[in-house]
Write a protein that holds these residues in place. Structure first.
Motif, short mmCIF file in Angstrom:
data_model
loop_
_atom_site.label_atom_id
_atom_site.label_comp_id
_atom_site.label_asym_id
_atom_site.label_seq_id
_atom_site.Cartn_x
_atom_site.Cartn_y
_atom_site.Cartn_z
N ALA A 153 0.82 -1.21 0.00
CA ALA A 153 0.00 0.00 0.00
C ALA A 153 0.86 1.26 0.00
O ALA A 153 0.45 2.30 -0.55
N ILE A 154 2.05 1.19 0.59
CA ILE A 154 2.94 2.35 0.62
C ILE A 154 3.45 2.66 -0.79
O ILE A 154 3.50 3.82 -1.21
N SER A 155 3.81 1.63 -1.53
CA SER A 155 4.25 1.83 -2.92
C SER A 155 3.12 2.39 -3.77
O SER A 155 3.35 3.26 -4.63
N ILE A 156 1.91 1.93 -3.54
CA ILE A 156 0.77 2.43 -4.31
C ILE A 156 0.48 3.89 -3.97
O ILE A 156 0.14 4.69 -4.85
N ALA A 157 0.64 4.25 -2.70
CA ALA A 157 0.44 5.65 -2.30
C ALA A 157 1.45 6.56 -2.98
O ALA A 157 1.12 7.66 -3.44
N ILE A 158 2.70 6.11 -3.07
CA ILE A 158 3.73 6.91 -3.75
C ILE A 158 3.43 7.00 -5.25
O ILE A 158 3.63 8.04 -5.87
N HIS A 159 2.93 5.92 -5.82
CA HIS A 159 2.53 5.93 -7.23
C HIS A 159 1.47 6.99 -7.49
O HIS A 159 1.53 7.71 -8.49
N GLY A 160 0.52 7.11 -6.60
CA GLY A 160 -0.53 8.10 -6.78
C GLY A 160 -0.06 9.53 -6.67
O GLY A 160 -0.73 10.44 -7.15
N VAL A 161 1.11 9.74 -6.07
CA VAL A 161 1.61 11.10 -5.87
C VAL A 161 2.54 11.55 -7.00
O VAL A 161 2.43 12.67 -7.49
N VAL A 162 3.46 10.68 -7.42
CA VAL A 162 4.53 11.13 -8.33
C VAL A 162 4.51 10.46 -9.70
O VAL A 162 5.37 10.76 -10.53
N SER A 163 3.59 9.57 -9.98
CA SER A 163 3.62 8.87 -11.27
C SER A 163 3.37 9.85 -12.41
O SER A 163 2.55 10.75 -12.31
N GLN A 164 4.11 9.65 -13.50
CA GLN A 164 4.02 10.50 -14.68
C GLN A 164 3.83 9.64 -15.92
O GLN A 164 4.14 8.45 -15.93
N VAL A 165 3.33 10.26 -16.98
CA VAL A 165 3.13 9.54 -18.23
C VAL A 165 4.48 9.25 -18.91
O VAL A 165 4.65 8.22 -19.56
N GLU A 166 5.45 10.16 -18.74
CA GLU A 166 6.75 9.98 -19.36
C GLU A 166 7.47 8.76 -18.79
O GLU A 166 7.33 8.42 -17.62
N LYS A 167 8.27 8.12 -19.64
CA LYS A 167 9.01 6.94 -19.22
C LYS A 167 10.13 7.34 -18.27
O LYS A 167 10.96 8.19 -18.61
N PRO A 168 10.21 6.76 -17.08
CA PRO A 168 11.24 7.16 -16.12
C PRO A 168 12.58 6.50 -16.43
O PRO A 168 12.64 5.41 -17.00
N ASN A 169 13.64 7.17 -16.03
CA ASN A 169 14.99 6.62 -16.14
C ASN A 169 15.36 6.02 -14.79
O ASN A 169 15.73 6.72 -13.86
N ILE A 170 15.25 4.71 -14.69
CA ILE A 170 15.39 4.03 -13.40
C ILE A 170 16.80 3.45 -13.27
O ILE A 170 17.31 2.81 -14.19
N GLN A 171 17.41 3.68 -12.12
CA GLN A 171 18.73 3.15 -11.82
C GLN A 171 18.63 2.16 -10.66
O GLN A 171 17.79 2.29 -9.78
N TRP A 172 19.51 1.17 -10.70
CA TRP A 172 19.53 0.19 -9.60
C TRP A 172 20.03 0.86 -8.33
O TRP A 172 21.01 1.61 -8.35
N PRO A 173 19.37 0.66 -7.19
CA PRO A 173 19.79 1.33 -5.94
C PRO A 173 21.17 0.86 -5.49
O PRO A 173 21.43 -0.34 -5.38
N LYS A 174 22.05 1.83 -5.21
CA LYS A 174 23.42 1.51 -4.82
C LYS A 174 23.84 2.17 -3.51
O LYS A 174 24.94 1.91 -3.02
N SER A 175 23.01 3.03 -2.95
CA SER A 175 23.42 3.77 -1.76
C SER A 175 23.66 2.85 -0.57
O SER A 175 24.60 3.05 0.21
N PHE A 176 22.82 1.83 -0.40
CA PHE A 176 23.00 0.92 0.73
C PHE A 176 24.30 0.13 0.59
O PHE A 176 25.02 -0.10 1.57
N HIS A 177 24.62 -0.27 -0.65
CA HIS A 177 25.88 -0.98 -0.88
C HIS A 177 27.07 -0.08 -0.57
O HIS A 177 28.05 -0.53 0.05
N ARG A 178 26.99 1.19 -0.98
CA ARG A 178 28.08 2.12 -0.68
C ARG A 178 28.21 2.34 0.83
O ARG A 178 29.32 2.40 1.36
#
Length: 228
Positions: A153-178
């Motif tokens: 439900a948290i992911s869905i709530a974020i989707h309702g706030v920031v989702s856009q029609v444009e295709k997003p440029n998604i990167q693999w998360p690396k901050s935790f590894h760093r």
């Protein structure tokens, strides 16, 4: 067999434009002499392809809003929103790796081009991520895994706030590894320093007590504040 364009559009969306599944469904209904029912299409579709998706596909569904077509606009908006909610909830739940999904959201959310002049949407999303962290810590501490059902439900709530029609440029998360790599390096340096201390002193000082009690005064001596 006759059917409406609205029903065909709903069939294409439900099968994710899988032509083979659409044809199999229409042939099956034609043999049974049944009509394609928009409201009950989930029970009529047969021969769907494998719908397993990677975590990148899930991030894309969270960040990208489906483009509304002219035919789809005639369908009830409430039902369309419900179908979108159900689809996204199913994707996140079937993945199960909520930590990775939310890490990807945390690292990529600020790269999206959503309109937020007063940072209201950003604060709301970060608040949802904070709730997810608190819930995750509580689950790990109490081992009440049944509470994980609230994570999608948290992911869905974020989707309702920031989702856009444009295709997003998604990167693999690396901050935790760093962070983990940096932490290991610093801990090893601290243990190396501790091992070089003479035994008569080191036996009275543990690495934890050194960090808690001695680092701040030592840094104050090495880098004293200016007199200005």
């Amino acid at each position: 067999m006759r059917t409406s364009s609205v029903a065909l559009t709903a069939l294409a969306e439900y099968t994710e434009c899988d032509i083979r599944a659409c044809l199999n469904t229409l042939q099956f209904l034609n043999k049974k002499k049944e009509m394609l029912n928009v409201l009950d299409i989930s029970s009529q579709v047969i021969g769907r392809k494998d719908t397993s998706k990677s975590v990148f596909d899930i991030w894309k569904e969270i960040f990208q809003k489906r483009r509304l077509k002219g035919v789809r606009k005639s369908i009830d908006d409430c039902r369309s929103s419900f179908n979108e909610f159900t689809s996204l909830h199913s994707l996140v739940s079937n993945c199960g790796n909520y930590d990775l999904i939310l890490d990807g959201i945390h690292e990529n959310i600020l790269q999206l081009n959503y309109h937020d002049p007063v940072m209201k949407k950003t604060v709301k999303c970060l608040h949802n991520l904070e709730i997810s962290d608190i819930l995750h810590q509580y689950v790990m501490r109490t081992q009440k895994m049944s509470l994980q059902v609230y994570q999608p439900a948290i992911s869905i709530a974020i989707h309702g706030v920031v989702s856009q029609v444009e295709k997003p440029n998604i990167q693999w998360p690396k901050s935790f590894h760093r962070y983990r790599t940096s932490l290991i390096h610093k801990v090893e340096a601290l243990h190396t320093w501790h091992n070089k201390i003479t035994p008569c002193i080191s036996r009275h000082i543990s690495t934890k007590s050194f960090v808690a009690d001695l680092v701040s005064p030592l840094l104050h001596i090495l880098s004293p504040p200016t007199l200005r």
